[in-house]
Design a protein around this motif. Structure first.
Motif, short mmCIF file in Angstrom:
data_model
loop_
_atom_site.label_atom_id
_atom_site.label_comp_id
_atom_site.label_asym_id
_atom_site.label_seq_id
_atom_site.Cartn_x
_atom_site.Cartn_y
_atom_site.Cartn_z
N HIS A 1 -6.28 -1.42 -3.91
CA HIS A 1 -7.57 -2.03 -3.63
C HIS A 1 -7.57 -3.49 -4.05
CE1 HIS A 1 -9.21 1.97 -3.08
NE2 HIS A 1 -10.37 1.45 -2.75
N ALA B 1 -9.79 4.78 -7.36
CA ALA B 1 -9.31 3.41 -7.55
C ALA B 1 -10.44 2.49 -7.99
CB ALA B 1 -8.68 2.89 -6.26
N VAL C 1 -3.31 5.95 0.63
CA VAL C 1 -4.66 5.40 0.46
C VAL C 1 -4.80 4.65 -0.86
CG1 VAL C 1 -5.71 7.14 1.92
CG2 VAL C 1 -5.53 7.57 -0.54
N SER C 2 -3.69 4.44 -1.56
CA SER C 2 -3.75 3.74 -2.84
C SER C 2 -3.79 2.23 -2.63
CB SER C 2 -2.54 4.09 -3.71
OG SER C 2 -2.52 5.47 -4.01
N PHE D 1 -11.95 3.21 2.40
CA PHE D 1 -11.04 4.31 2.09
C PHE D 1 -10.31 4.75 3.36
CE2 PHE D 1 -10.26 8.94 1.70
CZ PHE D 1 -9.40 8.91 0.62
N GLY D 2 -9.00 4.84 3.28
CA GLY D 2 -8.20 5.39 4.36
C GLY D 2 -7.87 4.44 5.49
N GLU E 1 0.84 -1.19 0.00
CA GLU E 1 0.00 0.00 0.00
C GLU E 1 0.88 1.25 0.00
OE1 GLU E 1 -2.33 0.41 3.63
OE2 GLU E 1 -0.88 -0.85 4.68
N HIS F 1 -16.32 5.31 3.46
CA HIS F 1 -16.27 5.75 2.07
C HIS F 1 -15.45 4.77 1.23
CE1 HIS F 1 -18.10 9.75 2.43
NE2 HIS F 1 -17.52 9.83 3.63
N ASN G 1 -12.68 4.65 -2.14
CA ASN G 1 -11.76 5.45 -2.95
C ASN G 1 -12.26 5.42 -4.40
OD1 ASN G 1 -9.62 6.49 -4.50
ND2 ASN G 1 -8.08 5.67 -3.12
N GLN G 2 -12.94 6.48 -4.82
CA GLN G 2 -13.55 6.50 -6.15
C GLN G 2 -12.51 6.37 -7.25
OE1 GLN G 2 -16.66 6.48 -7.09
NE2 GLN G 2 -17.75 6.86 -5.17
#
Length: 265
Positions: A57, A106, A54-55, A74-75, A51, A101, A103-104
Motif C-alpha cells: 500500500h 495493511a 494483494v499486499s 483492495f485487489g 506488489e 474495499h 485491505n484492512q
C-alpha cells in the motif's frame, strides 16, 4: 578564413528552469495533485515488481481531512490504478469515498503511522524482493555506498514477525519502532517509508530497496568496506531530506506519466 566564434556568455542561473514542489491555490487542487502522484507511484511500484498478490500500500493524507487518507483499492493491480480509482479511508479503516474495499490488514499499519507522525503526508509499505531478503536476516542497512547514507542512523528495525498485522497493538508497536525515522525494516516483511509528499515516500522506498539489493550483493561477493561514520553522517545531511528525495523522484514521475498518461484520469 572565417573568424572564430566568440565564447558564448553563460546563462544566468535565475533564467534556468528547475522543478521544485508546487504551491497549490486551493485544497481541491492539492487533493488532485496528491491523488495523481499516488497513482503514479503505484504504477511505478507495479513496474518494479513491488506488489505480491494483494499486499502493498501507499497512502497519502487528504489536505483538508487530516484523519482521512487516499489509498489504492483492495485487489486492483498497481499497474492498473488511476487517480479516479483511489479510495478515501478514515483512521478506522472505513471507506468514506470510492467504489472499492480497502485491505484492512495493511491499512491498520498505515493508520497508526499517520497518527503517530502528523507530519508524514505519505506512507509506503510493500514486500519487494530484496527488502524481504535483507529483512529476513534481521539486519539494518550499512553505509556501504553514497546512496544508502541517506538512511544512516535514520532508519530502524522492527525485530519481530507475527504474520499478517490486523491488531491495533502491533500496529502501534510498529509505529513506535519507526519513531522519528524516515524508514523502517520490518523483519521478514519488507520496508516502510514515510515522507512529506508521495514523491518523497516513494523515492525513499525505491532507493532503500536498491540499497538492500546492493548490501546483499556486496556481502555475497566479499567483505565490504563501509564508509566511516563521520562521512556517512555528512552524506545523510546532504542527501537525506525530503526535498532531495522529491527532486530525485522527478525523473521517475516523468517517465511513468509520459509512458502511461491514463493514470492521471
Amino acid at each position: 578564413m572565417p573568424m572564430p566564434r566568440p565564447a558564448p556568455e553563460p546563462i544566468p542561473t535565475d533564467k534556468l528552469h528547475i522543478t521544485m514542489p508546487p504551491q497549490h491555490a486551493s485544497p481541491g487542487e492539492e487533493r488532485r495533485h496528491r491523488k495523481e502522484r499516488l497513482a503514479a507511484a503505484l504504477r511505478l511500484f507495479g513496474r518494479y515488481g513491488y506488489e505480491e498478490g494483494v499486499s502493498g500500500h501507499i497512502t497519502v493524507r487528504d489536505p483538508e481531512l487530516a484523519d482521512c487518507f487516499w489509498v489504492n483499492p483492495f485487489g486492483m493491480p498497481f499497474g492498473h490504478v488511476r487517480a479516479q480509482d483511489l479510495i478515501l479511508v478514515n483512521e478506522a479503516g472505513q471507506v468514506v469515498e470510492g467504489r472499492y474495499h480497502v485491505n484492512q490488514a495493511a491499512f491498520v499499519i498505515h493508520s497508526h503511522v499517520h497518527r503517530a507522525r502528523p507530519g508524514a503526508v505519505a506512507v509506503a509499505h510493500s514486500r519487494s524482493v530484496h527488502s524481504r531478503a535483507l529483512s529476513s536476516l534481521g539486519e539494518r542497512l550499512e553505509p556501504l555506498n553514497q546512496e544508502v547514507c541517506a538512511f544512516f542512523e535514520d532508519h530502524a528495525l522492527y525485530d519481530a514477525s507475527t504474520g499478517v498485522v490486523v491488531d491495533d497493538d502491533e500496529a502501534r508497536r510498529i509505529a513506535a519502532a519507526l519513531g522519528t525515522h524516515k524508514a523502517l525494516i520490518l523483519r521478514n516483511r519488507g520496508l516502510l517509508t514515510v515522507g512529506d509528499s508521495v514523491d518523497a515516500a516513494a523515492w525513499w522506498f525505491v532507493t532503500m530497496e536498491r540499497s538492500c539489493q546492493a548490501q546483499l550483493a556486496a556481502k555475497a561477493a566479499g567483505e565490504p568496506v563501509p564508509i566511516g561514520d563521520e562521512d556517512a553522517a555528512r552524506l545523510r545531511e546532504q542527501l537525506g531530506n525530503d526535498l532531495v528525495a522529491w527532486i530525485n523522484y522527478q525523473p521517475l514521475y516523468l517517465q511513468i506519466t509520459r509512458a502511461e498518461p491514463d493514470l492521471l484520469t
